[in-house]
Design an enzyme around this catalytic site. Structure first.
Site, PDB file in Angstrom:
ATOM      1  N   THR A  20     -59.109 -32.103  26.079  1.00 62.39           N
ATOM      2  CA  THR A  20     -60.412 -32.626  26.524  1.00 62.39           C
ATOM      3  C   THR A  20     -60.528 -34.124  26.309  1.00 62.39           C
ATOM      4  OG1 THR A  20     -61.488 -30.538  26.046  1.00 62.39           O
ATOM      5  CG2 THR A  20     -62.902 -32.462  26.096  1.00 62.39           C
ATOM      6  N   SER A  78     -54.343 -27.736  26.106  1.00 57.79           N
ATOM      7  CA  SER A  78     -53.501 -27.220  25.008  1.00 57.79           C
ATOM      8  C   SER A  78     -53.342 -25.697  25.064  1.00 57.79           C
ATOM      9  CB  SER A  78     -54.031 -27.659  23.649  1.00 57.79           C
ATOM     10  OG  SER A  78     -55.149 -26.903  23.271  1.00 57.79           O
ATOM     11  N   THR A  91     -58.131 -29.161  21.604  1.00 56.04           N
ATOM     12  CA  THR A  91     -58.573 -28.516  20.367  1.00 56.04           C
ATOM     13  C   THR A  91     -58.178 -27.042  20.289  1.00 56.04           C
ATOM     14  OG1 THR A  91     -60.713 -28.050  21.386  1.00 56.04           O
ATOM     15  CG2 THR A  91     -60.560 -30.043  20.052  1.00 56.04           C
ATOM     16  N   ASP A  92     -57.930 -26.424  21.450  1.00 56.06           N
ATOM     17  CA  ASP A  92     -57.764 -24.964  21.454  1.00 56.06           C
ATOM     18  C   ASP A  92     -56.573 -24.484  20.631  1.00 56.06           C
ATOM     19  OD1 ASP A  92     -59.981 -24.862  23.022  1.00 56.06           O
ATOM     20  OD2 ASP A  92     -58.930 -24.455  24.894  1.00 56.06           O
TER      21      ASP A  92
HETATM   22  N1  ASP Z   1     -59.132 -26.568  26.611  1.00 54.71           N
HETATM   23  C1  ASP Z   1     -59.057 -27.818  25.891  1.00 54.71           C
HETATM   24  C2  ASP Z   1     -57.679 -27.929  25.259  1.00 54.71           C
HETATM   25  O1  ASP Z   1     -57.442 -27.311  24.254  1.00 54.71           O
HETATM   26  C3  ASP Z   1     -60.130 -27.887  24.872  1.00 54.71           C
HETATM   27  C4  ASP Z   1     -60.188 -29.170  24.085  1.00 54.71           C
HETATM   28  O2  ASP Z   1     -59.338 -30.016  24.103  1.00 54.71           O
HETATM   29  O3  ASP Z   1     -61.196 -29.339  23.367  1.00 54.71           O
HETATM   30  O4  ASP Z   1     -56.841 -28.615  25.772  1.00 54.71           O
END
Ligand code: ASP
Length: 355
Positions: A12, A54, A85-86
């Site tokens: 993100t 991710s 974050t995932d």
């Molecule tokens: N779907 C995103 C990822 O993990 C979520 C994020 O980065 O917060 O790449």
């Protein structure tokens, strides 16, 4: 002058809006344009490794990250990895096992909102991460997010939308970062050089490992689960982590098939590790008869206070070395690395799990 290398992987933080939703597509130059105010005494280089959500993180991506840090290790004082974050907790745990005794900080960060948005956590997370990576007391692998510094082996994503997305599991946070001030709580040498010894080294040289066995299966138990898939899981995977309920146990519906499968293999041929769905305080197989039945009948591993993400990553790291004895696998799993467990092998040897 401190030199920090930012490695971008997508997520993100580096996403842009598209008709199909957020996609990670920001170039290093675009990211540089959004960088928060950093002191003149910190020089920053950026390398774009890849542009993925991710969710798509694989062992190959992990190896690319490890190689990027290894290849630039001598040229920089610290590293910041911008990551979705995932799966950040898995990557943080994996880097904690595959890059050991690093006297330099390796910080993972990300954001819940893209850095180009008006309201975003990306700038403060990046600013805190750069500050932390440039601090002479920092070392080892950590997640820096929403003002918290969390050990790489202890992070878990606990919120899908709010800025305060990560928690430290079964270990206090290493530090808080508030208005540019780092307040350290843990001074373990794995994470922090002693105060006043900014150039202190533990004496051990950094070690990089780029062998990872992806064949680790995570089985989350649900009430009344059918045992039908178990033989297939045992056939395909080198290790099975069972995410059990509470203190840990095997339900009667699975017991017969599971025990039949375990009996087919030597313990080092198919590793079975028990962990728990409960986020805090770990597994305690010895507590209930449903846990004792399996731990008393088979040679298995128990995660205890090691997080789920770290358990999976540690097994992937351990099992990359082939032909290890059961004793060696046990020794490596129960040996604390980067504070992934507070229970020492000696305590385990005298206890219930390690036989
Ligand atoms: N779907 C995103 C990822 O993990 C979520 C994020 O980065 O917060 O790449």
């Amino acid at each position: 002058m401190k030199k920090i290398l930012i490695l971008t992987t997508g997520g993100t933080i580096a996403s842009v809006q598209s008709p199909d939703g957020l996609v990670p597509g920001m170039s290093s130059e675009q990211l540089r344009g959004h960088l928060p105010q950093i002191g003149a005494d910190i020089a920053i280089d950026i390398i774009e490794l890849f542009h993925i959500d991710s969710t798509d993180m694989t062992v190959d991506h992990w190896i690319t990250i490890i190689h990027a840090i290894r290849d630039h290790y001598d040229d920089y004082d610290g590293f910041v990895i911008c990551h979705g974050t995932d799966t950040m907790a898995y990557t943080a745990a994996m880097l904690s096992y595959t890059i050991q005794d690093s006297d330099k900080p390796i910080v993972l960060t990300g954001a819940q909102k893209p850095i180009g948005f008006e309201i975003t956590d990306a700038k403060s997370n990046l600013q805190d991460s750069i500050l932390y990576a440039a601090d002479p007391r920092s070392r080892g692998v950590q997640v820096v997010f929403a003002g918290k510094v969390i050990a790489g082996t202890r992070a878990r994503k606990i919120r899908s939308m709010s800025f305060s997305a990560f928690s430290s599991i079964n270990l206090p946070e290493i530090a808080d970062i508030n208005n540019g001030q780092i307040i350290r709580y843990l001074t373990d040498p794995a994470y922090c050089k002693p105060a006043g010894e900014g150039n202190h080294s533990t004496g051990a040289a950094v070690r990089f490992c780029d062998a990872i066995d992806p064949n680790v299966f995570l089985l989350k138990l649900t009430p009344s689960m059918s045992p039908e898939l178990l033989p297939e899981i045992f056939r395909i995977y080198d290790a099975i982590v069972i995410e059990s309920f509470g203190a840990g146990g095997i339900p009667a519906s699975l017991e017969q098939t599971l025990f039949e499968e375990l009996a087919k293999y030597r313990p080092e041929e198919k590793i079975l590790a028990m962990t728990t769905q409960v986020p805090f305080e770990g597994s305690h197989l010895e507590t209930y008869a449903v846990g004792r039945r399996i731990a008393g009948s088979f040679q298995i591993l128990e995660a205890r206070d090691i997080t789920l993400e770290a358990t999976v990553a540690k097994l992937m790291w351990i099992l990359a070395d082939k032909d290890q004895s059961w004793e060696e696998i046990q020794r490596r799993f129960y040996t604390p690395i980067a504070m992934d467990t507070l229970i020492t092998p000696e305590e385990s040897c005298g206890g219930f799990v390690l036989r």
